[in-house]
Design an enzyme around this catalytic site. Structure first.
Site, short mmCIF file in Angstrom:
data_model
loop_
_atom_site.label_atom_id
_atom_site.label_comp_id
_atom_site.label_asym_id
_atom_site.label_seq_id
_atom_site.Cartn_x
_atom_site.Cartn_y
_atom_site.Cartn_z
N ARG A 1 0.84 -1.08 -0.05
CA ARG A 1 0.21 -0.02 0.04
C ARG A 1 0.82 1.34 0.11
NH1 ARG A 1 0.68 -2.35 4.63
NH2 ARG A 1 1.41 -1.13 6.51
N ASP B 1 -0.94 6.74 11.40
CA ASP B 1 -1.28 5.87 12.33
C ASP B 1 -2.16 5.22 13.27
OD1 ASP B 1 1.14 4.27 12.65
OD2 ASP B 1 1.18 3.41 11.28
N CYS C 1 -3.72 -1.51 11.20
CA CYS C 1 -4.01 -2.67 10.25
C CYS C 1 -3.20 -3.45 10.38
CB CYS C 1 -3.26 -0.74 9.48
SG CYS C 1 -2.20 -0.63 9.16
N CYS D 1 -7.50 -15.37 18.10
CA CYS D 1 -6.91 -14.26 16.83
C CYS D 1 -5.59 -13.99 17.62
CB CYS D 1 -7.67 -13.32 16.46
SG CYS D 1 -7.53 -12.20 17.31
#
Length: 382
Positions: free
Chosen positions: A82, A139, A201, A343
């Site tokens: 990205r 971020d 992210c 997770c």
């Protein structure tokens, strides 16, 4: 309504720059005068990652005279999906070095001032001083709050964006806008500390192409402010849902004004990314590793919702593997009456648990995820 241009134009462009920017100069309402304003402008870009990369590319190509690019990070291979300013050969190098190279390749007249430093509340005003516009492509909310506070102190407009998963927001904050305009600040959109629990992210992912789209929007807002062309996003938030191909605009007003009218909130919309699930569903049980294993022995299924590239590094014995996207699409695929969701650190498990509970499945979460499990195992064998 267009704002007055922020920058006085340079006296003239070089012949080479006139040729390079010819398609700008023939734009109706833009012309050579706006291009000369860009040449005189100084933009500070905080963050040279997913948003900062397309911003630097676009502003250098546009002919902005000076770019200060601030980032203390180094390029990693996982950035390249990205962060389009970097190349495979840049892995391990300072991110700001890519900005110097890429700008020189696009616009020889653009000067890039690389600052390989972490922006903090203590140094933010000093690092951003002298900029006509600041673009925030960072971020973390800690850094965003520091950038916003410095811009308020300096009185410069802040072009702001955030991307997570398939969602994004973009807007302009300005504590000292032109006369007749209402100041709008970051705290009007996100009260202090509101975003600190949002997943990163690295935990939930981000669509690379969406970073380019939002970075282009941020660069366009900077160009509009510098040149006085068009209507900036001050007092409006652009909300993008890439999965549905929808872009909506929501009015944003100062929180103090909204507080005087309870029927008119500062921002009446869902956030760009889902709210932290813990805030939506606080009743979901959070189990320790020992409690999760006890639940498994009692008949519950350990449902690991990480991606295959993650689970191949190791799973809790007996786990059922079903990536988060599959769980969200069809919770019944869990095929169990009681589930403990696993997770990496817990954020994705929360989302899966909400979906499972909505389908009538008794779902709990392994608090801290596989990382917590591995720490417990290591402690037992230490």
């Amino acid at each position: 309504m267009a704002f007055p241009p922020l920058v006085e134009p340079v006296a003239e462009l070089t012949d080479a720059e006139r040729t390079r920017t010819a398609r700008h100069r023939v734009l109706a309402g833009f012309g050579e005068i706006a291009q000369r304003r860009l040449a005189a402008a100084h933009v500070a870009v905080v963050g040279a990652g997913g948003l900062g990369s397309p911003v630097v590319l676009a502003l250098a190509a546009a002919g902005v005279g000076t770019l200060t690019v601030i980032d203390d990070d180094r390029v990693e291979a996982s950035n390249l999906q990205r962060q389009v300013m970097h190349r495979v050969s840049d892995v391990g190098a300072a991110k700001v070095d890519s900005a110097v190279r890429i700008a020189a390749d696009l616009s020889p007249t653009t000067v890039v001032r690389p600052v390989s430093a972490l922006l903090t509340p203590a140094n933010a005003a000093e690092l951003l001083a002298g900029a006509d516009v600041v673009v925030d492509g960072t971020d973390t909310f800690e850094t965003r709050e520091a950038v916003a506070a410095a811009c308020e102190q300096l009185g410069v407009p802040l072009v702001w964006g955030v991307v997570q998963e398939f969602h994004a927001q973009a807007t302009v904050f300005w504590s000292a806008p032109p006369a007749g305009e209402t100041p709008v600040r970051l705290a009007d959109l996100y009260p202090p500390d509101a975003g600190r629990e949002a997943p990163s992210c690295a935990q939930v992912g981000v669509l690379g192409a969406l970073c380019l789209q939002v970075g282009s929007i941020l660069a366009t807002e900077a160009v509009k402010l510098i040149t006085g062309v068009g209507e900036p996003l001050l007092g409006r938030v652009l909300v993008i849902d890439a999965l549905r191909g929808r872009t909506t605009e929501v009015p944003l007003r100062p929180a103090a004004d909204a507080g005087r009218d309870a029927a008119a909130p500062a921002l009446a919309t869902a956030p760009a990314a889902p709210e932290p699930v813990a805030a939506q569903a606080p009743a979901i049980p959070q189990l320790s590793p020992a409690e999760a294993l006890a639940a498994q022995r009692a008949g519950a299924v350990l449902l690991d919702v990480r991606e295959p590239f993650e689970t191949e590094r190791g799973v809790i014995p007996g786990s059922v593997l079903l990536p988060l996207g599959d769980v969200l699409a069809d919770p019944s695929r869990a095929e169990a009456a009681a589930v403990v969701v696993v997770c990496q650190v817990g954020m994705r498990a929360q989302r899966a648990a909400v979906a499972l509970r909505g389908a009538g499945i008794e779902a709990s979460v392994l608090a801290g995820g596989i990382d917590a499990y591995n720490r417990d195992i290591a402690a037992v064998h230490a």
